[in-house]
Design a protein around this motif. Structure first.
Motif, mmCIF file in Angstrom:
data_model
loop_
_atom_site.group_PDB
_atom_site.id
_atom_site.type_symbol
_atom_site.label_atom_id
_atom_site.label_comp_id
_atom_site.label_asym_id
_atom_site.label_seq_id
_atom_site.Cartn_x
_atom_site.Cartn_y
_atom_site.Cartn_z
ATOM 1 N N PRO A 3 0.804 -1.234 0.000
ATOM 2 C CA PRO A 3 0.000 0.000 0.000
ATOM 3 C C PRO A 3 0.832 1.276 0.000
ATOM 4 C CG PRO A 3 -0.879 -1.566 1.564
ATOM 5 C CD PRO A 3 0.421 -2.132 1.090
ATOM 6 N N TYR A 6 1.824 1.693 -3.450
ATOM 7 C CA TYR A 6 0.655 2.003 -4.255
ATOM 8 C C TYR A 6 0.226 3.452 -4.034
ATOM 9 C CZ TYR A 6 -3.535 1.411 -6.926
ATOM 10 O OH TYR A 6 -4.473 1.541 -7.896
ATOM 11 N N ASP A 7 0.226 3.867 -2.751
ATOM 12 C CA ASP A 7 -0.139 5.261 -2.461
ATOM 13 C C ASP A 7 0.839 6.211 -3.128
ATOM 14 O OD1 ASP A 7 -2.516 5.401 -1.167
ATOM 15 O OD2 ASP A 7 -1.686 5.092 0.822
ATOM 16 N N ARG A 10 0.073 6.121 -6.734
ATOM 17 C CA ARG A 10 -1.179 6.835 -6.912
ATOM 18 C C ARG A 10 -0.963 8.335 -6.764
ATOM 19 N NH1 ARG A 10 -5.637 7.497 -3.874
ATOM 20 N NH2 ARG A 10 -4.463 6.946 -2.029
ATOM 21 N N ARG A 14 -1.397 10.860 -10.086
ATOM 22 C CA ARG A 14 -2.529 11.779 -10.182
ATOM 23 C C ARG A 14 -2.175 12.851 -11.201
ATOM 24 N NH1 ARG A 14 -6.373 12.566 -6.097
ATOM 25 N NH2 ARG A 14 -6.159 11.028 -4.465
ATOM 26 N N LYS A 330 -8.751 15.631 1.907
ATOM 27 C CA LYS A 330 -9.882 15.460 0.988
ATOM 28 C C LYS A 330 -10.626 14.142 1.251
ATOM 29 C CE LYS A 330 -11.052 15.329 -3.903
ATOM 30 N NZ LYS A 330 -10.486 15.064 -5.231
ATOM 31 N N PRO A 331 -9.948 12.981 1.253
ATOM 32 C CA PRO A 331 -10.692 11.736 1.527
ATOM 33 C C PRO A 331 -11.327 11.736 2.901
ATOM 34 C CG PRO A 331 -8.332 11.298 1.443
ATOM 35 C CD PRO A 331 -8.535 12.694 0.966
ATOM 36 N N ALA A 336 -14.103 9.039 2.834
ATOM 37 C CA ALA A 336 -13.589 7.888 2.079
ATOM 38 C C ALA A 336 -12.544 7.092 2.845
ATOM 39 C CB ALA A 336 -13.008 8.365 0.752
ATOM 40 N N ARG A 354 0.308 6.880 4.365
ATOM 41 C CA ARG A 354 0.114 8.079 3.540
ATOM 42 C C ARG A 354 1.157 9.155 3.846
ATOM 43 N NH1 ARG A 354 -5.799 8.329 1.220
ATOM 44 N NH2 ARG A 354 -5.938 6.116 0.835
ATOM 45 N N ILE B 85 -18.496 5.324 0.424
ATOM 46 C CA ILE B 85 -17.749 6.476 -0.097
ATOM 47 C C ILE B 85 -16.314 6.023 -0.363
ATOM 48 C CG2 ILE B 85 -17.019 8.856 0.335
ATOM 49 C CD1 ILE B 85 -19.307 8.957 2.432
ATOM 50 N N PHE B 86 -15.878 6.262 -1.589
ATOM 51 C CA PHE B 86 -14.519 5.888 -1.968
ATOM 52 C C PHE B 86 -13.767 7.138 -2.393
ATOM 53 C CE2 PHE B 86 -17.573 2.764 -3.819
ATOM 54 C CZ PHE B 86 -17.479 1.826 -2.801
ATOM 55 N N GLU B 87 -12.462 6.954 -2.568
ATOM 56 C CA GLU B 87 -11.687 8.032 -3.194
ATOM 57 C C GLU B 87 -12.042 7.954 -4.677
ATOM 58 O OE1 GLU B 87 -7.594 8.560 -1.176
ATOM 59 O OE2 GLU B 87 -8.262 6.553 -0.703
ATOM 60 N N PHE B 90 -10.761 7.515 -8.738
ATOM 61 C CA PHE B 90 -9.973 6.396 -9.246
ATOM 62 C C PHE B 90 -10.850 5.408 -9.986
ATOM 63 C CE2 PHE B 90 -7.633 8.198 -5.793
ATOM 64 C CZ PHE B 90 -6.406 8.379 -6.410
ATOM 65 N N TYR B 98 -5.650 -1.570 -5.037
ATOM 66 C CA TYR B 98 -5.054 -0.859 -3.897
ATOM 67 C C TYR B 98 -5.541 -1.453 -2.575
ATOM 68 C CZ TYR B 98 -4.846 2.929 -0.438
ATOM 69 O OH TYR B 98 -4.657 3.658 0.704
ATOM 70 N N TYR B 102 -3.866 -4.388 1.080
ATOM 71 C CA TYR B 102 -3.915 -4.503 2.543
ATOM 72 C C TYR B 102 -4.165 -5.944 2.984
ATOM 73 C CZ TYR B 102 -3.959 0.574 2.957
ATOM 74 O OH TYR B 102 -3.604 1.902 2.916
#
Lengths: 532, 304
Positions: A3, A6-7, A10, A14, A330-331, A336, A354, B85-87, B90, B98, B102
């Motif tokens: 992760p 991946y983060d 990601r 973006r 934001k998330p 989210a 993160r 609710i997702f980001e 994407f 992603y 995990y």
């Protein structure tokens, strides 16, 4: 996929971050070009011209051959060479000049050319005349700076009346001439011995001989006892055999400009003896020259780069601010993060994942910024910095941005969307603008104007740098300048700052600026309601 | 294969959302979790799946504490929220990949599993669509696909039928029944008791953050009373006073009243309402009204 990676991926991929990273890269290229631009227009003593020019007064033809090079690396430079042949009477008045001739090359190659002297000027060039002086005025524009100068012709005592000249600067002219049967007259020579690195010495030698076919063998040797620099002489008497035992043959030197490597370790030698021997063994040039430790353009390029980098580094924190918004604020405001947290991951792991993903973006973006700048400079200017410079410049920007990211990350853990943006933008303005205003106010009302006013303000600025997440960059610049000041004696660091810029404290402060905000952010995040 | 909620309390500021909530969902059992809006169902579920820390108490998923052993607990429970609710900027498969990270899946395995699950749940054509373009039903299916990673033995559906079309409702109801057959423990929350009627073996009732009842579905059906459901132009004190003469009125929503234990005929009630100037929009007569059981519990919980 891990992760964190991946983060990171990601975060990097973006569109907005890709645009920002592209800006970093463009900024790197921009930084390089701004640095080069600054250098091109600066008249600085770290480029050198060695030129050999002859003027045949019978034909009116002027021959010119020379090289322009960075005196620290001996790397030949390209550029624009403008020259003009001038005749001055003995009273110092210019009585005639050829139009300016412009000759340019993109690569680092030698220039050479011929100039037909106009009839008007030709009439002034008279055999054995003592009424006029002849010179070649020149301007050389290179990526490493601008060099202007003048080389004066001195008449050789030959039947064709060749006037010879070499450049001035750091060269050591061998003046005088000796008439030898069959060999003609040896006109003039210019020698440079330059300590290139700890173990290499380069020799630049310009020779003016009556015939282009003339050549000499160059021998060099260590000087056992200190000898006068003025011990240049041309002779028909050969050096003693004992003396020549300790000499090493370097190579053959011909009429014109020559560069030779001396394959001998002269690291502890301050003077070198040399002998030029004509193959016919009828003419010898002997002398002693000092090995010069010459500072090249590198420190000046570094200083210029550090100065120009400010234009860009002031804006980079905005990307960090945005990154923290993208990763957490934001998330979080959308709600989210809850869906992510429902996976087999703890809150701490989510927080750290993160945080580290953002830090990885900082690491890569900062590296790209300086890599592009440095690669561009290396490609165009041929300047390769020392590793210390690379490390300090990179750490300066990377650590500062990490600290600012950590601060924004903590804010994003505590505040949602719009509030986060408002507060973080204020924080950015505070640490880039308002802090300077505070320093000015403190300077006026507390430091008070006086003889050491500027010094005190500078000290205050550095003291305040400890209290800014972006302060590490200021200290890294200071340490880089200090390094060049100490090692080469060039540039200057502000007085009184040495006591303030304590490396240990600077390191502790940087770590604190990264760790403490992240830690405080975690204390908020661990209990936070992540629902929208 | 059991979800144990033990003495969970939670406050948001001064508002006490949950007070000492305890109940268990066992293997092969679908438990309905019923309460009015704001009763504390979602808060309980968010705590149960480990996304909200409780002030006190604990939740155990197959014996793993969501507080102290969250990673193990989360691996064993799937969660489909009411409004996932997702980001959302994407693409679906990328986000699935992603999240699967995990669970320890490599990118290639995660993509393979993602394709399989999303196709199985009818999202095969939307793998590369951005999540922001997903409808509510698609979002719930995506959330379900993610929850199915690792095939957990426990599932929590939070008001999952809200906003779904009949096909979507049938899909999730059948899924809960299927999970029961697979011996999974399923917690299925709703604010409408009749919504869980066909699927739940047992129903836990929550009201104002407290558990007010835990009954088998069979018992609830037995206890259900007849009722008349009225849709009116106005519901105020005057109307309720009028209705009290004919039974026990309970306000269901702004313009809807449930008249429990009616002692009069519906036509007589309508006449009186119209005579009093109240418009009657709809009249429904329930021989055995499940919600009545629920409202009775609420009435008792409030000391009525």
């Amino acid at each position: 996929m891990n992760p964190v990676l991946y983060d990171f991926k990601r975060g990097i991929l973006r569109l907005s971050v890709v645009v920002a990273i592209t800006l970093f890269i463009l900024a790197g290229a921009g930084l390089a070009y701004m640095t080069i631009q600054t250098m091109v227009g600066t008249k600085v003593p770290y480029i050198e011209l060695v030129a050999m020019s002859t003027l045949d007064i019978e034909t009116g033809v002027l021959d010119l051959e020379g090289i322009v090079f960075d005196i620290s690396t001996m790397k030949e430079l390209g550029g624009v060479f403008e020259y003009r042949f001038t005749v001055i009477n003995i009273s110092g008045f210019k009585v005639g000049a050829q139009p300016v001739v412009v000759w340019s090359t993109r690569d680092s190659v030698r220039f050479s050319g011929k100039l037909n002297i106009s009839k008007n000027l030709g009439s002034l060039i008279k055999y054995n005349s003592s009424e006029y002086l002849y010179s070649l005025q020149y301007n050389i524009t290179t990526y490493l700076g601008l060099k202007s100068g003048e080389i004066h012709y001195e008449r050789s005592n030959v039947n064709r009346s060749i006037y010879c000249s070499t450049s001035g600067g750091y060269s050591f002219d061998i003046l005088g001439s000796v008439e030898t049967s069959g060999a003609g007259i040896f006109g003039k020579a210019s020698l440079r011995f330059i300590k290139f690195s700890n173990s290499t010495i380069k020799v630049v030698i310009a020779l003016c001989t009556p015939s282009a076919k003339d050549s000499f063998e160059l021998y060099v040797g260590e000087v056992k006892t200190a000898r006068s620099q003025q011990a240049f002489y041309i002779t028909t008497k050969p050096p003693s055999l004992d003396e020549l035992k300790n000499y090493t043959l370097v190579g053959t030197v011909t009429n014109g400009v020559n560069i030779l490597d001396v394959p001998q370790n002269f690291s502890k030698v301050t003077q070198i003896a040399f002998v030029l021997i004509q193959p016919s063994k009828t003419l010898y040039v002997q002398g002693v020259v000092p090995v010069m430790q010459i500072i090249g353009a590198t420190p000046y390029v570094v200083f210029s780069l550090l100065g120009q980098a400010d234009v860009f580094t002031r804006f980079f924190p905005i990307l960090m601010l945005y990154l923290a918004y993208v990763y957490i604020a934001k998330p979080r405001s959308q709600g989210a993060l809850e869906f992510v947290l429902a996976r087999p991951v703890t809150r701490l792991e989510l927080y750290l994942t993160r945080l580290f993903a953002g830090i990885l973006v900082v690491v890569v973006a900062s590296a790209l910024f300086y890599l592009v700048a440095i690669a561009t400079i290396a490609t165009i200017m041929g300047i390769v910095f020392e590793s210390y410079t690379y490390i300090m410049m990179y750490l300066g920007i990377a650590v500062s941005l990490m600290a600012f990211y950590s601060l924004c990350y903590a804010l994003s853990a505590a505040l949602k969307g719009g509030r986060y943006l408002a507060v973080s933008i204020f924080v950015y303005i505070f640490f880039t603008v308002i802090i300077q205003i505070i320093i000015s106010i403190v300077a006026i009302f507390v430091v008070k104007p006086g003889p050491n006013f500027v010094e005190n303000i500078t000290k205050l600025s550095y003291q305040m740098a400890y209290f800014s997440p972006l302060g590490f960059n200021e200290f890294s610049k200071y340490f880089t300048m200090k390094y060049y000041e100490t090692k080469y004696g060039v540039g200057f660091t502000p007085p009184g700052v040495e006591d303030i810029a304590n490396p240990v404290l600077v390191g502790v402060s940087a770590i604190a600026w990264i760790v403490i905000p992240a830690l405080l952010g975690w204390l908020v995040f661990r209990k936070a309601n992540l629902s929208s | 294969m059991v979800i144990e909620i033990v003495g969970v309390s939670k406050s948001f500021g001064r508002v006490k959302a949950l007070s000492n909530v305890s109940f268990t969902v066992r293997n092969g059992e679908v438990v309905g979790y019923v309460g009015l809006n704001g009763a504390g169902k979602t808060t309980t579920i968010r705590i149960a799946v480990g996304v909200l820390p409780p002030d006190s108490g604990n939740v155990f998923i197959d014996g793993y504490s969501v507080v102290k052993e969250k990673k193990n607990a989360s691996r064993l429970v799937g969660w489909v929220p009411e409004l996932p609710i997702f980001e959302s900027d994407f693409r679906a498969l990328d986000y699935f990949t992603y999240l699967a990270g995990y669970y320890g899946y490599s990118a290639s395995d995660a993509r393979r599993i993602g394709k399989e699950l999303l196709e199985k749940l009818g999202l095969g054509d939307a793998l590369k669509k951005k999540l922001s373009e997903y409808s509510q039903g698609m979002r719930k299916r995506f959330a379900l696909a993610v929850s199915l990673i690792g095939d957990p033995p426990n599932f929590v559906f939070d008001e999952v039928l809200n906003g779904l079309d009949p096909q979507g409702i049938a899909f999730f109801r059948n899924l809960a029944i299927e999970f029961r057959k697979q011996n999974k423990a399923v917690l299925f929350s709703s604010h409408i008791l009749s919504e869980v009627e066909g699927i739940a073996d047992r129903v836990v009732f929550i009201h104002k953050g407290r558990i007010v009842g835990d009954y088998s579905m069979e018992y609830i059906r037995q206890q259900a009373q007849p009722a008349i459901e009225l849709a009116l132009t106005t519901v105020d004190g005057k109307v309720l006073k009028l209705l009290e003469k004919h039974g026990e009125p309970v306000v269901v929503s702004e313009k809807r009243v449930l008249l429990r234990k009616p002692i009069s005929d519906s036509s007589q009630i309508v006449v009186e309402l119209v005579t009093a100037g109240v418009g009657v929009l709809e009249v429904k007569k329930h021989e055995k009204h499940l919600e009545d059981f629920f409202f009775e519990l609420i009435r008792k919980a409030e000391g009525g």
